[in-house]
Design a protein around this motif. Sequence first.
Motif, PDB file in Angstrom:
ATOM      1  N   VAL A 173       0.855  -1.191   0.000  1.00 42.52           N
ATOM      2  CA  VAL A 173       0.000   0.000   0.000  1.00 42.52           C
ATOM      3  C   VAL A 173       0.892   1.243   0.000  1.00 42.52           C
ATOM      4  CG1 VAL A 173      -1.767   1.248   1.306  1.00 42.52           C
ATOM      5  CG2 VAL A 173      -1.784  -1.247   1.287  1.00 42.52           C
ATOM      6  N   LEU A 174       0.516   2.257  -0.789  1.00 41.55           N
ATOM      7  CA  LEU A 174       1.245   3.520  -0.749  1.00 41.55           C
ATOM      8  C   LEU A 174       1.207   4.082   0.664  1.00 41.55           C
ATOM      9  CD1 LEU A 174       0.161   5.294  -4.058  1.00 41.55           C
ATOM     10  CD2 LEU A 174       2.429   4.451  -3.472  1.00 41.55           C
ATOM     11  N   ALA A 175       2.374   4.552   1.110  1.00 40.61           N
ATOM     12  CA  ALA A 175       2.475   4.988   2.500  1.00 40.61           C
ATOM     13  C   ALA A 175       3.299   6.264   2.621  1.00 40.61           C
ATOM     14  CB  ALA A 175       3.098   3.874   3.335  1.00 40.61           C
ATOM     15  N   LYS A 176       3.222   6.852   3.786  1.00 42.04           N
ATOM     16  CA  LYS A 176       3.994   8.045   4.115  1.00 42.04           C
ATOM     17  C   LYS A 176       4.774   7.762   5.387  1.00 42.04           C
ATOM     18  CE  LYS A 176       3.462  12.924   5.370  1.00 42.04           C
ATOM     19  NZ  LYS A 176       4.551  13.444   4.591  1.00 42.04           N
ATOM     20  N   LYS A 177       6.032   8.183   5.397  1.00 41.33           N
ATOM     21  CA  LYS A 177       6.875   8.055   6.590  1.00 41.33           C
ATOM     22  C   LYS A 177       7.129   9.464   7.109  1.00 41.33           C
ATOM     23  CE  LYS A 177      10.452   5.188   6.833  1.00 41.33           C
ATOM     24  NZ  LYS A 177      11.807   4.613   6.701  1.00 41.33           N
ATOM     25  N   HIS A 178       7.003   9.641   8.425  1.00 38.81           N
ATOM     26  CA  HIS A 178       7.324  10.952   8.977  1.00 38.81           C
ATOM     27  C   HIS A 178       8.095  10.816  10.293  1.00 38.81           C
ATOM     28  CE1 HIS A 178       3.501  10.271  11.151  1.00 38.81           C
ATOM     29  NE2 HIS A 178       4.031  11.054  12.064  1.00 38.81           N
ATOM     30  N   PHE A 179       8.826  11.859  10.591  1.00 38.97           N
ATOM     31  CA  PHE A 179       9.598  11.954  11.814  1.00 38.97           C
ATOM     32  C   PHE A 179       8.645  12.347  12.934  1.00 38.97           C
ATOM     33  CE2 PHE A 179      12.111  15.065  14.450  1.00 38.97           C
ATOM     34  CZ  PHE A 179      12.790  14.119  15.184  1.00 38.97           C
ATOM     35  N   ALA A 180       8.494  11.471  13.924  1.00 36.33           N
ATOM     36  CA  ALA A 180       7.559  11.732  15.015  1.00 36.33           C
ATOM     37  C   ALA A 180       8.206  12.469  16.177  1.00 36.33           C
ATOM     38  CB  ALA A 180       6.951  10.413  15.506  1.00 36.33           C
ATOM     39  N   GLY A 181       9.531  12.377  16.296  1.00 35.66           N
ATOM     40  CA  GLY A 181      10.210  13.101  17.362  1.00 35.66           C
ATOM     41  C   GLY A 181      11.330  12.314  18.000  1.00 35.66           C
ATOM     42  N   ILE A 182      11.959  12.949  18.972  1.00 35.07           N
ATOM     43  CA  ILE A 182      13.012  12.315  19.774  1.00 35.07           C
ATOM     44  C   ILE A 182      12.374  11.916  21.092  1.00 35.07           C
ATOM     45  CG2 ILE A 182      15.280  12.587  20.840  1.00 35.07           C
ATOM     46  CD1 ILE A 182      15.263  12.885  17.768  1.00 35.07           C
ATOM     47  N   ARG A 183      12.300  10.617  21.341  1.00 35.85           N
ATOM     48  CA  ARG A 183      11.670  10.133  22.564  1.00 35.85           C
ATOM     49  C   ARG A 183      12.578  10.291  23.774  1.00 35.85           C
ATOM     50  NH1 ARG A 183      11.487   6.027  25.743  1.00 35.85           N
ATOM     51  NH2 ARG A 183      12.902   4.746  24.542  1.00 35.85           N
ATOM     52  N   LYS A 184      13.869  10.094  23.549  1.00 35.98           N
ATOM     53  CA  LYS A 184      14.793  10.131  24.675  1.00 35.98           C
ATOM     54  C   LYS A 184      16.180  10.490  24.152  1.00 35.98           C
ATOM     55  CE  LYS A 184      15.413   6.073  26.820  1.00 35.98           C
ATOM     56  NZ  LYS A 184      15.437   4.993  27.815  1.00 35.98           N
ATOM     57  N   LEU A 185      16.919  11.287  24.895  1.00 37.69           N
ATOM     58  CA  LEU A 185      18.306  11.607  24.579  1.00 37.69           C
ATOM     59  C   LEU A 185      19.095  11.458  25.863  1.00 37.69           C
ATOM     60  CD1 LEU A 185      20.286  12.832  22.372  1.00 37.69           C
ATOM     61  CD2 LEU A 185      19.905  15.001  23.558  1.00 37.69           C
ATOM     62  N   ILE A 186      20.084  10.573  25.848  1.00 32.59           N
ATOM     63  CA  ILE A 186      20.872  10.369  27.065  1.00 32.59           C
ATOM     64  C   ILE A 186      22.356  10.403  26.739  1.00 32.59           C
ATOM     65  CG2 ILE A 186      19.075   8.984  28.176  1.00 32.59           C
ATOM     66  CD1 ILE A 186      20.827   6.520  27.668  1.00 32.59           C
ATOM     67  N   ASN A 187      23.144  10.789  27.735  1.00 31.49           N
ATOM     68  CA  ASN A 187      24.595  10.670  27.621  1.00 31.49           C
ATOM     69  C   ASN A 187      24.925   9.193  27.681  1.00 31.49           C
ATOM     70  OD1 ASN A 187      23.919  13.271  28.792  1.00 31.49           O
ATOM     71  ND2 ASN A 187      26.116  13.564  29.001  1.00 31.49           N
ATOM     72  N   ILE A 188      25.804   8.750  26.820  1.00 35.73           N
ATOM     73  CA  ILE A 188      26.208   7.350  26.922  1.00 35.73           C
ATOM     74  C   ILE A 188      27.225   7.216  28.046  1.00 35.73           C
ATOM     75  CG2 ILE A 188      25.752   6.962  24.479  1.00 35.73           C
ATOM     76  CD1 ILE A 188      28.847   6.726  24.189  1.00 35.73           C
ATOM     77  N   LEU A 189      27.372   6.018  28.563  1.00 35.70           N
ATOM     78  CA  LEU A 189      28.252   5.791  29.701  1.00 35.70           C
ATOM     79  C   LEU A 189      29.363   4.828  29.321  1.00 35.70           C
ATOM     80  CD1 LEU A 189      25.546   5.415  32.486  1.00 35.70           C
ATOM     81  CD2 LEU A 189      26.945   7.418  31.954  1.00 35.70           C
ATOM     82  N   ASN A 190      30.592   5.363  29.263  1.00 35.21           N
ATOM     83  CA  ASN A 190      31.750   4.514  29.001  1.00 35.21           C
ATOM     84  C   ASN A 190      32.088   3.704  30.240  1.00 35.21           C
ATOM     85  OD1 ASN A 190      32.365   5.154  26.327  1.00 35.21           O
ATOM     86  ND2 ASN A 190      33.472   7.002  26.927  1.00 35.21           N
ATOM     87  N   PRO A 191      32.631   2.507  30.053  1.00 38.24           N
ATOM     88  CA  PRO A 191      33.028   1.708  31.216  1.00 38.24           C
ATOM     89  C   PRO A 191      34.257   2.323  31.895  1.00 38.24           C
ATOM     90  CG  PRO A 191      33.714   0.634  29.193  1.00 38.24           C
ATOM     91  CD  PRO A 191      32.908   1.826  28.784  1.00 38.24           C
ATOM     92  N   TYR A 192      34.345   2.114  33.188  1.00 36.75           N
ATOM     93  CA  TYR A 192      35.517   2.564  33.946  1.00 36.75           C
ATOM     94  C   TYR A 192      36.746   1.878  33.385  1.00 36.75           C
ATOM     95  CZ  TYR A 192      38.675   3.471  37.793  1.00 36.75           C
ATOM     96  OH  TYR A 192      39.745   3.891  38.525  1.00 36.75           O
TER      97      TYR A 192
END
Length: 124
Positions: free
Chosen positions: A62-81
């Motif tokens: 079926v013909l469709a449309k894709k759209h950007f709905a938003g940013i749900r979450k943004l977090i700092n990544i955590l490097n290992p010690y």
Amino acid sequence: MTWFAASIVLATHPLDQPDGPYQVQENIVLFEAPSRSLALKKAAEHGYKETIVDDDFVVNGVLAKKHFAGIRKLINILNPYPLDQDEDQPTTGTEITNTTFEIANPDDLSAFTKGEVITLKYID
């Protein structure tokens, strides 16, 4: 600079059903930025670029449309010690993102870890 993981939400729906149902895809994408606000801007730009498709975009025949709905979450990544969070790039063992759920019982927990469909409460 700091590395961030952005949960970019894209939604697809048939052209003849603009009010849904939506097929939703959440993509976790890494961004390096000097600030949270710039990382958010980069993530949104990426999300919009992901929705650029041709006029003949088809989903399930079926013909469709894709759209950007938003940013749900943004977090700092955590490097290992002992890696530094801002100076060192992500490596094996770096936590990219995390999500918290509430699962009702041990049977559902077991089913969830096996990839089976269950009902759960999404917390964050």
